[in-house]
Design a protein around this motif. Structure first.
Motif, PDB file in Angstrom:
ATOM      1  N   GLY A 218     -71.612  25.179  73.024  1.00  0.00           N
ATOM      2  CA  GLY A 218     -70.255  25.142  72.468  1.00  0.00           C
ATOM      3  C   GLY A 218     -69.380  24.315  73.381  1.00  0.00           C
ATOM      4  N   GLN A 219     -68.145  24.113  72.967  1.00  0.00           N
ATOM      5  CA  GLN A 219     -67.198  23.322  73.767  1.00  0.00           C
ATOM      6  C   GLN A 219     -65.877  24.058  73.861  1.00  0.00           C
ATOM      7  N   ILE A 220     -65.180  23.835  74.979  1.00  0.00           N
ATOM      8  CA  ILE A 220     -63.816  24.344  75.126  1.00  0.00           C
ATOM      9  C   ILE A 220     -62.978  23.261  75.804  1.00  0.00           C
ATOM     10  N   LEU A 221     -61.696  23.195  75.449  1.00  0.00           N
ATOM     11  CA  LEU A 221     -60.740  22.330  76.143  1.00  0.00           C
ATOM     12  C   LEU A 221     -59.464  23.130  76.333  1.00  0.00           C
ATOM     13  N   VAL A 222     -58.647  22.696  77.284  1.00  0.00           N
ATOM     14  CA  VAL A 222     -57.299  23.243  77.397  1.00  0.00           C
ATOM     15  C   VAL A 222     -56.509  22.601  76.259  1.00  0.00           C
ATOM     16  N   THR A 223     -56.017  23.415  75.334  1.00  0.00           N
ATOM     17  CA  THR A 223     -55.374  22.904  74.112  1.00  0.00           C
ATOM     18  C   THR A 223     -54.269  21.902  74.426  1.00  0.00           C
ATOM     19  N   ASP A 224     -53.456  22.215  75.420  1.00  0.00           N
ATOM     20  CA  ASP A 224     -52.324  21.338  75.754  1.00  0.00           C
ATOM     21  C   ASP A 224     -52.797  19.971  76.232  1.00  0.00           C
ATOM     22  N   ASP A 225     -53.988  19.912  76.866  1.00  0.00           N
ATOM     23  CA  ASP A 225     -54.567  18.626  77.297  1.00  0.00           C
ATOM     24  C   ASP A 225     -54.964  17.802  76.076  1.00  0.00           C
ATOM     25  N   LEU A 229     -50.073  16.855  75.900  1.00  0.00           N
ATOM     26  CA  LEU A 229     -48.786  17.351  76.416  1.00  0.00           C
ATOM     27  C   LEU A 229     -48.457  16.781  77.791  1.00  0.00           C
ATOM     28  N   PHE A 230     -49.475  16.277  78.471  1.00  0.00           N
ATOM     29  CA  PHE A 230     -49.251  15.773  79.832  1.00  0.00           C
ATOM     30  C   PHE A 230     -49.451  14.262  79.884  1.00  0.00           C
ATOM     31  N   ASP A 231     -48.821  13.607  80.893  1.00  0.00           N
ATOM     32  CA  ASP A 231     -48.991  12.149  80.956  1.00  0.00           C
ATOM     33  C   ASP A 231     -50.331  11.765  81.589  1.00  0.00           C
ATOM     34  N   TRP A 232     -51.019  12.755  82.181  1.00  0.00           N
ATOM     35  CA  TRP A 232     -52.353  12.471  82.748  1.00  0.00           C
ATOM     36  C   TRP A 232     -53.367  13.385  82.072  1.00  0.00           C
ATOM     37  N   THR A 233     -54.508  12.812  81.687  1.00  0.00           N
ATOM     38  CA  THR A 233     -55.567  13.664  81.113  1.00  0.00           C
ATOM     39  C   THR A 233     -56.861  13.442  81.885  1.00  0.00           C
ATOM     40  N   PRO A 234     -57.575  14.527  82.192  1.00  0.00           N
ATOM     41  CA  PRO A 234     -58.860  14.365  82.869  1.00  0.00           C
ATOM     42  C   PRO A 234     -59.806  13.502  82.026  1.00  0.00           C
ATOM     43  N   ARG A 239     -58.111  13.023  73.679  1.00  0.00           N
ATOM     44  CA  ARG A 239     -56.771  13.348  73.174  1.00  0.00           C
ATOM     45  C   ARG A 239     -56.752  13.274  71.655  1.00  0.00           C
ATOM     46  N   TYR A 240     -56.389  14.389  71.026  1.00  0.00           N
ATOM     47  CA  TYR A 240     -56.307  14.430  69.562  1.00  0.00           C
ATOM     48  C   TYR A 240     -54.858  14.367  69.099  1.00  0.00           C
ATOM     49  N   GLY A 241     -53.915  14.185  70.012  1.00  0.00           N
ATOM     50  CA  GLY A 241     -52.512  14.132  69.620  1.00  0.00           C
ATOM     51  C   GLY A 241     -51.676  13.543  70.734  1.00  0.00           C
ATOM     52  N   ASP A 242     -50.398  13.350  70.434  1.00  0.00           N
ATOM     53  CA  ASP A 242     -49.464  12.847  71.450  1.00  0.00           C
ATOM     54  C   ASP A 242     -48.198  13.709  71.423  1.00  0.00           C
ATOM     55  N   ILE A 243     -48.400  15.001  71.663  1.00  0.00           N
ATOM     56  CA  ILE A 243     -47.297  15.962  71.585  1.00  0.00           C
ATOM     57  C   ILE A 243     -46.189  15.595  72.574  1.00  0.00           C
ATOM     58  N   GLY A 245     -45.251  12.620  73.574  1.00  0.00           N
ATOM     59  CA  GLY A 245     -44.474  11.530  72.991  1.00  0.00           C
ATOM     60  C   GLY A 245     -43.589  12.032  71.857  1.00  0.00           C
ATOM     61  N   GLN A 246     -44.155  12.910  71.009  1.00  0.00           N
ATOM     62  CA  GLN A 246     -43.395  13.426  69.869  1.00  0.00           C
ATOM     63  C   GLN A 246     -42.230  14.293  70.333  1.00  0.00           C
ATOM     64  N   ILE A 247     -42.457  15.100  71.379  1.00  0.00           N
ATOM     65  CA  ILE A 247     -41.371  15.941  71.901  1.00  0.00           C
ATOM     66  C   ILE A 247     -40.271  15.043  72.461  1.00  0.00           C
ATOM     67  N   ALA A 248     -40.659  14.047  73.253  1.00  0.00           N
ATOM     68  CA  ALA A 248     -39.666  13.162  73.874  1.00  0.00           C
ATOM     69  C   ALA A 248     -38.827  12.473  72.795  1.00  0.00           C
ATOM     70  N   GLN A 249     -39.490  12.004  71.732  1.00  0.00           N
ATOM     71  CA  GLN A 249     -38.782  11.327  70.631  1.00  0.00           C
ATOM     72  C   GLN A 249     -37.824  12.281  69.928  1.00  0.00           C
ATOM     73  N   SER A 250     -38.292  13.485  69.643  1.00  0.00           N
ATOM     74  CA  SER A 250     -37.463  14.473  68.925  1.00  0.00           C
ATOM     75  C   SER A 250     -36.249  14.866  69.754  1.00  0.00           C
ATOM     76  N   ILE A 251     -36.441  15.084  71.059  1.00  0.00           N
ATOM     77  CA  ILE A 251     -35.329  15.524  71.913  1.00  0.00           C
ATOM     78  C   ILE A 251     -34.308  14.392  72.054  1.00  0.00           C
ATOM     79  N   ALA A 252     -34.804  13.147  72.155  1.00  0.00           N
ATOM     80  CA  ALA A 252     -33.882  12.003  72.265  1.00  0.00           C
ATOM     81  C   ALA A 252     -33.051  11.889  70.988  1.00  0.00           C
TER      82      ALA A 252
END
Ligand code: KIV
Length: 275
Positions: A218-225, A229-234, A239-243, A245-252
């Motif tokens: 089986g496989q596991i990942l840290v969901t936020d990774d 959600l972070f600018d660095w990923t192991p 990466r299945y998303g760019d949360i 980037g989306q948060i930064a855009q929405s807040i701006a």
């Protein structure tokens, strides 16, 4: 109208997960909150309330400072959101290594106060006795070998493991010790593909890989990774998303609307009743 009983969803159990050895890969992700658990539940077999919560949510530099109270609080939240997936809660550093009795007292506290189905511990011969003690007393235990985040002080940081023969032999021994002590599954983190496959072929319970190749059950990942959600990923995270980037855009956009009096608009305010 369907009865409450008919609506109840059967939650996956440790034996269900153990029976998946060599079958369809087991889908696991981390969860720390009720709304995220609700979103992940229909897609995942197992949700891990990982002690990575200390780094991801609480801004700690590593998992060493995570407490039992933090794990219980997040375990309760995840249990409120998940209905079908098996929920496993990490035992934090210092809560299970010292003695079997302490491990039992802390594990029972986690299970009673959260309602989760199992606990996870960083494993090896040094804690095998404690794992066996818990399992024999009705507590399903998941092991964790390879890169062990709680051991970074002795291991010298977050780095892939099993590159030398000495480390390879030790990690294989850790996995074997966990499985023989009764763990229903073993997380294998940050090891080379050959070693992950060897562990998977050697132990009788499923291996759940993270940075350990597809040679696991089986496989596991840290969901936020994986959501970005972070600018660095192991290296091992896809990466299945760019949360972020989306948060930064929405807040701006929100800040811009507030500053220019575009928010709130007529649709977002209450009006007094006429008369
Ligand atoms: O704490 C955690 O999230 C974990 C996973 C990375 C396996 O142990």
């Amino acid at each position: 109208m369907s009865s409450h009983r008919e609506q109840a969803v059967r939650r996956l159990t440790a034996p269900d997960i153990a029976a998946r050895k060599g079958q369809t890969p087991i889908v696991c992700l981390t969860a720390y909150t009720a709304p995220m658990a609700e979103l992940l539940d229909e897609h995942c077999d197992l949700l891990l309330v990982g002690d990575s919560v200390g780094m991801v949510i609480h801004g700690l530099p590593n998992t060493v400072g995570v407490t039992l109270e933090m794990m219980i609080l997040h375990g309760q939240a995840v249990m409120r959101g998940a209905r079908r997936a098996m929920v496993v809660v990490d035992m934090p550093f210092g809560s299970y290594e010292g003695s079997a009795e302490t491990a039992y007292a802390n594990a029972t506290r986690i299970m009673k106060e959260t309602g989760c189905s199992a606990v996870k511990v960083e494993a090896g011969p040094a804690v095998a006795e404690n794992i066996e003690y818990l399992v024999k007393r009705g507590i399903p235990v998941m092991g964790h070998v390879g890169l062990r985040p709680q051991a970074i002080m002795v291991d010298g940081g977050f780095r892939a493991k099993g590159k030398t023969n000495h480390e390879r032999v030790r990690i294989l021994e850790d996995a074997r010790a966990a499985a023989e002590a009764g763990a229903f599954a073993v997380v294998v983190e940050g090891v080379a593909e050959g070693l992950a496959r060897e562990i998977t072929e050697t132990i009788e319970v499923p291996t759940i890989g993270i940075g350990a190749s597809a040679g696991c059950d089986g496989q596991i990942l840290v969901t936020d990774d994986m959501l970005g959600l972070f600018d660095w990923t192991p290296k091992f995270v896809r990466r299945y998303g760019d949360i972020r980037g989306q948060i930064a855009q929405s807040i701006a956009a929100y800040a811009d609307d507030v500053r220019n009096r575009r928010f709130p608009g007529p649709a977002e305010i209450y009006f007094a009743k006429a008369g």
